[in-house]
Design a protein around this motif. Structure first.
Motif, PDB file in Angstrom:
ATOM      1  N   THR A  35      73.730   1.553 -84.163  1.00 28.85           N
ATOM      2  CA  THR A  35      73.646   1.178 -85.582  1.00 28.85           C
ATOM      3  C   THR A  35      72.220   1.369 -86.076  1.00 28.85           C
ATOM      4  N   VAL A  36      72.053   2.175 -87.125  1.00 24.95           N
ATOM      5  CA  VAL A  36      70.721   2.435 -87.698  1.00 24.95           C
ATOM      6  C   VAL A  36      70.747   2.060 -89.186  1.00 24.95           C
ATOM      7  N   PRO A  37      69.571   1.873 -89.839  1.00 28.27           N
ATOM      8  CA  PRO A  37      69.538   1.486 -91.254  1.00 28.27           C
ATOM      9  C   PRO A  37      70.408   2.369 -92.159  1.00 28.27           C
ATOM     10  N   ALA A  38      70.509   3.673 -91.831  1.00 28.72           N
ATOM     11  CA  ALA A  38      71.320   4.586 -92.653  1.00 28.72           C
ATOM     12  C   ALA A  38      72.781   4.144 -92.695  1.00 28.72           C
ATOM     13  N   ASP A  39      73.274   3.535 -91.585  1.00 31.55           N
ATOM     14  CA  ASP A  39      74.666   3.065 -91.548  1.00 31.55           C
ATOM     15  C   ASP A  39      74.874   1.903 -92.508  1.00 31.55           C
ATOM     16  N   VAL A  40      73.869   1.008 -92.596  1.00 30.92           N
ATOM     17  CA  VAL A  40      73.962  -0.153 -93.494  1.00 30.92           C
ATOM     18  C   VAL A  40      73.958   0.332 -94.945  1.00 30.92           C
ATOM     19  N   GLU A  41      73.066   1.291 -95.236  1.00 32.92           N
ATOM     20  CA  GLU A  41      72.989   1.831 -96.605  1.00 32.92           C
ATOM     21  C   GLU A  41      74.304   2.501 -97.010  1.00 32.92           C
ATOM     22  N   GLU A  48      73.428  -7.535 -90.460  1.00 36.92           N
ATOM     23  CA  GLU A  48      73.204  -8.333 -89.240  1.00 36.92           C
ATOM     24  C   GLU A  48      73.452  -7.541 -87.954  1.00 36.92           C
ATOM     25  N   ASP A  49      74.067  -6.349 -88.089  1.00 27.47           N
ATOM     26  CA  ASP A  49      74.273  -5.509 -86.893  1.00 27.47           C
ATOM     27  C   ASP A  49      72.982  -4.831 -86.431  1.00 27.47           C
ATOM     28  N   LEU A  50      71.989  -4.786 -87.306  1.00 25.46           N
ATOM     29  CA  LEU A  50      70.717  -4.136 -86.950  1.00 25.46           C
ATOM     30  C   LEU A  50      69.902  -5.064 -86.047  1.00 25.46           C
ATOM     31  N   THR A  51      69.428  -4.540 -84.926  1.00 25.74           N
ATOM     32  CA  THR A  51      68.543  -5.329 -84.059  1.00 25.74           C
ATOM     33  C   THR A  51      67.398  -4.431 -83.599  1.00 25.74           C
TER      34      THR A  51
END
Length: 439
Positions: A35-41, A48-51
């Motif tokens: 999971t990378v920031p691009a997936d959240v965008e 909350e999946d980003l760590t």
């Protein structure tokens, strides 16, 4: 064959010949599941999946393979900005710890350093979703099995495990049974390529005298159409000696073996990849997974230990559809060992012909121009050589960087005890730091 199975999250045992692209077979599914920031965008994941802790772990047996897999994954993950970090011994701890603090998505590492950092609580393995054991059989051969098991026991129980290797001995299957859940075993072979070796690689085996071998190698290196060449030795001392001899004969040669500091090993491999050096003399530390474009010749200067080592050595050429030439020089004493390898791989070289550096059949088969001698003519010495490649200071623990390096600097720590004249008890312990310059 691997991609659809691995992308679905199923455990995979992948087996294919060396040089057929196993790295991306496991690398692409790993990068896809991180999971990378691009997936959240894009709305594919929740914030909350980003760590900052890694989501994927790749365990490899050698440092050279570690840097190569890392570079491949960085290239493949560039578009999604996946953070990939190599963690291996022979380098300073601090930069690796700093990188882990900043956050990383995929860790590629060798077992010893991974355990070290996990034990010091610097490496958090609680969020790992995917584990890959690359070249699993080699990890067993090198005695890494206990370390690998300790690493696996630190990981979450719910995860995807993928195990990749060119050969599958019983111990690897045992490891799979213990730590994988209902794995899919994928064995990829071309229908017209039934043998254990890659069909694109033409193999030659000669019975050669030990004292004539350097001369034979020097002539092979002047064969028509030769690109880069790798020469494999069984011992570190032989590799170092042969690299020096070839240098004296005018060839741009470098060495990779365990007695060199990590900086010198990486310098030689970089120079080889960049074409400053076109002959790399190495021990079996470089026989696994090392992928350099343009390697046309592999020479087994000393007979390999077994058929697996033979396959991995000659697998450095004839990769990804290219053609290659593999030459094995068998000493008189090594004939029984070679015959076992020949039988195991069902080759046709049970009784290699006695061959010298002047033998006509040797010149003809190797495509060596008539009149070639064992010294490279000055007009053909066009490579920049090893010294043109910068020697990086890796802050190597234990100060082994100076060993074999040019102008390296190393540190030794001494604990010395001073005794009073009556020798009854020590007066004091002192720790002193000394710096040594190597020429």
């Amino acid at each position: 064959m691997t991609l659809p199975v691995a992308l679905s999250g199923t455990d995979v045992i992948g087996q294919a010949k060396t040089g057929t692209g196993k790295t991306l077979g496991f690398g692409l599914p790993l990068l896809e599941r991180v999971t990378v920031p691009a997936d959240v965008e894009a709305g594919r994941a929740k914030p909350e999946d980003l760590t900052d802790a890694p989501h994927a772990l790749v365990v490899v047996p050698t440092r050279e393979l570690c840097t190569q897999v890392t570079n491949d994954l960085l290239t493949a993950g560039k578009v999604r900005n996946v953070r990939v970090l190599a963690i291996y011994g022979g380098r300073a701890y601090e930069p690796q710890v700093e990188a882990l603090k900043k956050g990383v998505d995929v860790v590629v590492g060798t077992p010893g350093r991974l355990l070290d950092l996990a034990g010091q609580k610097k490496l958090d393995l609680k969020h790992i979703r995917s584990l890959v054991l690359d070249e699993a059989d080699e990890m067993l051969d090198l005695g890494f099995l206990p370390d690998v098991e300790k690493i696996i026991n630190l990981l979450p129980a719910r995860r995807q495990t993928m195990l990749f290797s060119a050969t599958m001995p019983g111990a690897v299957i045992g490891l799979a049974r213990r730590y994988m859940s209902q794995p899919t075993h994928i064995r990829a072979t071309a229908p017209d390529d039934e043998g254990a070796t890659v069909a694109n690689t033409s193999q030659h085996v000669y019975r050669a005298h030990n004292m004539d071998k350097p001369e034979m190698v020097a002539r092979i290196l002047q064969a028509e159409g030769r690109g880069l060449a790798m020469i494999f030795c069984r011992t570190k001392r032989t590799a170092a000696d042969l690299a020096d001899q070839l240098k004296q004969r005018g060839f741009a040669s470098g060495a990779v073996h365990g007695d060199l500091g990590q900086g010198a090993r990486e310098q030689a491999l970089r120079a080889f990849r960049n074409g400053k050096v076109d002959v790399l003399v190495c021990t079996d530390v470089a026989a696994r997974g090392i992928d350099v474009e343009g390697v046309t010749h592999v020479v087994n200067y000393q007979t390999p230990e077994d058929e697996k080592t033979y396959l991995h050595r000659i697998g450095r050429t004839g990769r990804a559809g290219a053609k290659g030439i593999a030459i094995t020089l068998v000493d008189w004493d090594d004939i029984p060992r070679w015959q076992l390898i020949n039988k195991a791989l069902e080759l046709s070289f049970n009784d290699p012909p006695e061959t010298y550096s002047t033998s006509p059949h040797f010149y003809e088969e190797m495509n060596i121009p008539a009149g070639t001698k064992g010294v490279l003519p000055r007009s053909e010495r066009t490579r920049a050589g090893l010294d043109a490649e910068e020697l990086e200071d890796l802050g190597e623990p234990g100060g082994r960087g100076a060993r074999g390096g040019r102008g390296g600097r190393s540190e030794r720590w001494l604990l010395y005890t001073s005794y009073p004249a009556d020798h009854e008890r020590p007066r004091e312990d002192r720790v002193g730091r000394v710096s040594c310059e190597s020429s």
